[in-house]
Scaffold this motif. Structure first.
Motif, PDB file in Angstrom:
ATOM      1  N   ILE A 194      34.385  47.161  93.587  1.00  0.00           N
ATOM      2  CA  ILE A 194      35.607  45.934  93.917  1.00  0.00           C
ATOM      3  C   ILE A 194      35.588  45.390  95.068  1.00  0.00           C
ATOM      4  CG2 ILE A 194      37.975  47.340  94.525  1.00  0.00           C
ATOM      5  CD1 ILE A 194      37.287  49.440  92.042  1.00  0.00           C
ATOM      6  N   GLU A 195      36.977  44.682  94.854  1.00  0.00           N
ATOM      7  CA  GLU A 195      36.835  43.949  96.573  1.00  0.00           C
ATOM      8  C   GLU A 195      38.277  44.157  96.391  1.00  0.00           C
ATOM      9  OE1 GLU A 195      34.981  39.992  95.863  1.00  0.00           O
ATOM     10  OE2 GLU A 195      33.685  40.706  94.639  1.00  0.00           O
ATOM     11  N   PRO A 196      38.981  44.325  97.012  1.00  0.00           N
ATOM     12  CA  PRO A 196      40.336  44.873  97.782  1.00  0.00           C
ATOM     13  C   PRO A 196      41.437  43.024  97.690  1.00  0.00           C
ATOM     14  CG  PRO A 196      39.137  46.086  98.462  1.00  0.00           C
ATOM     15  CD  PRO A 196      37.947  45.460  98.273  1.00  0.00           C
ATOM     16  N   PHE A 197      42.048  42.594  97.453  1.00  0.00           N
ATOM     17  CA  PHE A 197      42.460  41.190  97.769  1.00  0.00           C
ATOM     18  C   PHE A 197      43.119  41.383  98.807  1.00  0.00           C
ATOM     19  CE2 PHE A 197      45.487  38.198  95.703  1.00  0.00           C
ATOM     20  CZ  PHE A 197      44.191  37.020  95.150  1.00  0.00           C
TER      21      PHE A 197
ATOM     22  N   PRO B 110      43.119  48.087  89.355  1.00  0.00           N
ATOM     23  CA  PRO B 110      42.464  47.606  88.494  1.00  0.00           C
ATOM     24  C   PRO B 110      41.420  46.274  88.324  1.00  0.00           C
ATOM     25  CG  PRO B 110      44.489  46.798  88.680  1.00  0.00           C
ATOM     26  CD  PRO B 110      44.667  46.841  90.080  1.00  0.00           C
ATOM     27  N   TYR B 111      41.727  45.564  89.667  1.00  0.00           N
ATOM     28  CA  TYR B 111      40.140  44.505  89.240  1.00  0.00           C
ATOM     29  C   TYR B 111      38.554  45.008  90.084  1.00  0.00           C
ATOM     30  CZ  TYR B 111      44.746  42.815  89.072  1.00  0.00           C
ATOM     31  OH  TYR B 111      46.552  42.466  88.020  1.00  0.00           O
ATOM     32  N   ALA B 112      38.048  45.657  89.652  1.00  0.00           N
ATOM     33  CA  ALA B 112      36.890  46.080  89.232  1.00  0.00           C
ATOM     34  C   ALA B 112      36.007  44.685  88.742  1.00  0.00           C
ATOM     35  CB  ALA B 112      36.106  46.838  88.928  1.00  0.00           C
ATOM     36  N   ASN B 113      34.681  44.701  89.438  1.00  0.00           N
ATOM     37  CA  ASN B 113      34.249  42.903  88.809  1.00  0.00           C
ATOM     38  C   ASN B 113      32.802  43.876  87.996  1.00  0.00           C
ATOM     39  OD1 ASN B 113      33.138  40.639  91.466  1.00  0.00           O
ATOM     40  ND2 ASN B 113      35.461  42.019  91.000  1.00  0.00           N
ATOM     41  N   VAL B 114      32.537  42.629  87.160  1.00  0.00           N
ATOM     42  CA  VAL B 114      31.433  43.355  85.991  1.00  0.00           C
ATOM     43  C   VAL B 114      29.963  42.713  85.974  1.00  0.00           C
ATOM     44  CG1 VAL B 114      33.479  44.660  84.599  1.00  0.00           C
ATOM     45  CG2 VAL B 114      32.940  42.075  84.102  1.00  0.00           C
ATOM     46  N   LEU B 115      29.160  43.103  84.714  1.00  0.00           N
ATOM     47  CA  LEU B 115      27.817  42.171  84.002  1.00  0.00           C
ATOM     48  C   LEU B 115      28.272  41.877  83.128  1.00  0.00           C
ATOM     49  CD1 LEU B 115      25.179  40.963  85.043  1.00  0.00           C
ATOM     50  CD2 LEU B 115      24.808  43.043  83.697  1.00  0.00           C
TER      51      LEU B 115
ATOM     52  N   SER C 294      23.091  51.873  90.428  1.00  0.00           N
ATOM     53  CA  SER C 294      21.515  52.923  90.876  1.00  0.00           C
ATOM     54  C   SER C 294      22.200  53.254  92.244  1.00  0.00           C
ATOM     55  CB  SER C 294      20.302  51.817  91.665  1.00  0.00           C
ATOM     56  OG  SER C 294      20.972  51.255  92.006  1.00  0.00           O
ATOM     57  N   ALA C 295      21.568  54.401  92.923  1.00  0.00           N
ATOM     58  CA  ALA C 295      21.939  54.504  94.564  1.00  0.00           C
ATOM     59  C   ALA C 295      21.366  53.643  95.913  1.00  0.00           C
ATOM     60  CB  ALA C 295      21.456  56.110  94.601  1.00  0.00           C
ATOM     61  N   GLU C 296      20.506  52.627  95.115  1.00  0.00           N
ATOM     62  CA  GLU C 296      19.988  51.447  95.706  1.00  0.00           C
ATOM     63  C   GLU C 296      21.086  51.092  96.037  1.00  0.00           C
ATOM     64  OE1 GLU C 296      16.483  53.932  94.742  1.00  0.00           O
ATOM     65  OE2 GLU C 296      18.503  53.516  93.695  1.00  0.00           O
ATOM     66  N   THR C 297      21.786  50.764  95.425  1.00  0.00           N
ATOM     67  CA  THR C 297      22.784  49.682  94.955  1.00  0.00           C
ATOM     68  C   THR C 297      23.800  50.454  96.456  1.00  0.00           C
ATOM     69  OG1 THR C 297      21.700  47.789  93.329  1.00  0.00           O
ATOM     70  CG2 THR C 297      24.271  47.728  94.415  1.00  0.00           C
ATOM     71  N   ARG C 298      24.028  51.222  95.706  1.00  0.00           N
ATOM     72  CA  ARG C 298      26.283  51.579  96.329  1.00  0.00           C
ATOM     73  C   ARG C 298      25.519  51.760  97.800  1.00  0.00           C
ATOM     74  NH1 ARG C 298      29.655  55.794  95.571  1.00  0.00           N
ATOM     75  NH2 ARG C 298      29.468  56.004  93.978  1.00  0.00           N
TER      76      ARG C 298
ATOM     77  N   ALA D 222      34.494  45.905 102.848  1.00  0.00           N
ATOM     78  CA  ALA D 222      35.458  44.346 102.032  1.00  0.00           C
ATOM     79  C   ALA D 222      35.073  44.884 100.948  1.00  0.00           C
ATOM     80  CB  ALA D 222      35.078  43.562 103.268  1.00  0.00           C
ATOM     81  N   VAL D 223      34.033  45.305 100.645  1.00  0.00           N
ATOM     82  CA  VAL D 223      33.373  45.909  99.056  1.00  0.00           C
ATOM     83  C   VAL D 223      32.951  46.927  98.620  1.00  0.00           C
ATOM     84  CG1 VAL D 223      31.856  45.462  97.332  1.00  0.00           C
ATOM     85  CG2 VAL D 223      32.626  43.487  99.107  1.00  0.00           C
ATOM     86  N   VAL D 224      33.711  47.226  97.557  1.00  0.00           N
ATOM     87  CA  VAL D 224      33.841  49.519  97.295  1.00  0.00           C
ATOM     88  C   VAL D 224      33.085  49.387  95.718  1.00  0.00           C
ATOM     89  CG1 VAL D 224      34.602  50.988  96.922  1.00  0.00           C
ATOM     90  CG2 VAL D 224      36.176  49.449  98.491  1.00  0.00           C
ATOM     91  N   PRO D 225      31.547  50.740  96.124  1.00  0.00           N
ATOM     92  CA  PRO D 225      30.895  50.802  94.731  1.00  0.00           C
ATOM     93  C   PRO D 225      32.090  51.098  93.588  1.00  0.00           C
ATOM     94  CG  PRO D 225      29.902  51.404  96.597  1.00  0.00           C
ATOM     95  CD  PRO D 225      31.052  50.847  97.492  1.00  0.00           C
ATOM     96  N   ALA D 226      32.429  50.509  92.460  1.00  0.00           N
ATOM     97  CA  ALA D 226      33.160  51.289  91.267  1.00  0.00           C
ATOM     98  C   ALA D 226      32.648  52.264  90.602  1.00  0.00           C
ATOM     99  CB  ALA D 226      33.722  50.361  90.394  1.00  0.00           C
ATOM    100  N   PHE D 227      31.136  52.410  90.675  1.00  0.00           N
ATOM    101  CA  PHE D 227      30.570  53.956  90.608  1.00  0.00           C
ATOM    102  C   PHE D 227      30.409  54.888  91.531  1.00  0.00           C
ATOM    103  CE2 PHE D 227      27.425  50.934  91.794  1.00  0.00           C
ATOM    104  CZ  PHE D 227      26.458  51.295  92.174  1.00  0.00           C
TER     105      PHE D 227
END
Length: 267
Positions: free
Chosen positions: A110-113, A222-227, A248-252, A262-267
């Motif tokens: 998620i990227e908070p607007f 609710p605007y989480a970014n997706v593949l 993955s844990a590495e990406t988190r 500024a960018v927050v994991p959504a998982f």
């Protein structure tokens, strides 16, 4: 058979098998081309390349600075997938453009607007008749208006309408003047307006920190970014490996350390 003959035979067999082994190794190496916005999407993908290469996937990241071509290129099968958008934008794009793109896996980040200004240090300083720049695509424009409403600057006809437009503003006590512009241009026009509502990926590219520079920011989103891919390739082995790597844990850890909120994991 003499020793010399046996050695010659082994050498000949080895030479014959070498192209086959090389071809087999090459065949196991699948190329996956993914469109992404420069920040943070391309940066997140780039750090996955070594891990995916070990799994037989050569990830190629194609960087785009707009929100249209990444979807068009995937739909037309010039690219395999993209990673730059949230679900409301994807749904609106599919409906308006007649595309058939689908989400792969679960949300990634998620990227908070947020709202930014170089003319005013706090929201209370916003003058009567201030010019406010908004993204001109339906979902992000609506998202911007919802954020303005959440901060008491306007009232919307339907506070839950994510596709709200300036025509849906029913109360505007500061007589704000809205300019709807291409999302990517908003950081550049910031000096020309009183306030700009900017997507975090473009804010980060412009060296703006949502945590430090924004006058106000989304508290929840609710605007989480997706593949995103096509129905014909959404279940491919390569995309499944990419999806797993993104979650993955590495990406988190990468997201949390690099973007500091500024960018927050959504998982």
């Amino acid at each position: 058979m003499s020793l010399f003959t046996r050695r010659a035979l082994v050498s000949a067999l080895g030479a014959a098998l070498l192209p086959l082994a090389t071809a087999t190794a090459w065949a196991q190496n699948v190329k996956l081309t993914v469109a992404a916005s420069p920040v943070p999407h391309a940066e997140i993908l780039e750090q996955l390349k070594p891990r995916l290469a070990q799994q037989g996937v050569d990830l190629e990241v194609k960087v785009f600075n707009d929100y249209v071509q990444p979807n068009v290129q995937v739909e037309e099968k010039h690219l395999d997938a993209n990673y730059f958008q949230h679900v409301p934008y994807l749904e609106t794009f599919n409906k308006s453009r007649g595309t058939h793109l689908v989400v792969v896996g679960q949300p990634v980040h998620i990227e908070p607007f947020a709202g930014y200004s170089v003319k005013h240090k706090k929201l209370a300083d916003l003058p009567d008749g201030a010019t406010v720049a908004l993204p001109n695509d339906p979902t992000n424009g609506g998202r911007a208006l919802l954020l303005l409403a959440a901060n008491g600057l306007i009232t919307l006809k339907d506070p839950a309408n994510i596709l709200a437009t300036p025509k849906d503003v029913v109360a505007n006590p500061k007589h704000l003047k809205f300019r709807e512009l291409e999302a990517a241009t908003l950081p550049r026009v910031l000096p020309q307006v009183d306030l700009a509502l900017i997507n975090t990926n473009y804010a980060l590219e412009a060296k703006l920190s949502p945590a430090k520079d924004a006058l106000f920011i989304e508290k929840t989103s609710p605007y989480a970014n997706v593949l995103v891919a096509r129905p014909d390739n959404q279940n491919s082995a390569a995309l499944k490996k990419l999806d797993a790597a993104l979650h993955s844990a590495e990406t988190r850890k990468f997201i949390e350390q690099k973007y500091q909120g500024a960018v927050v994991p959504a998982f």
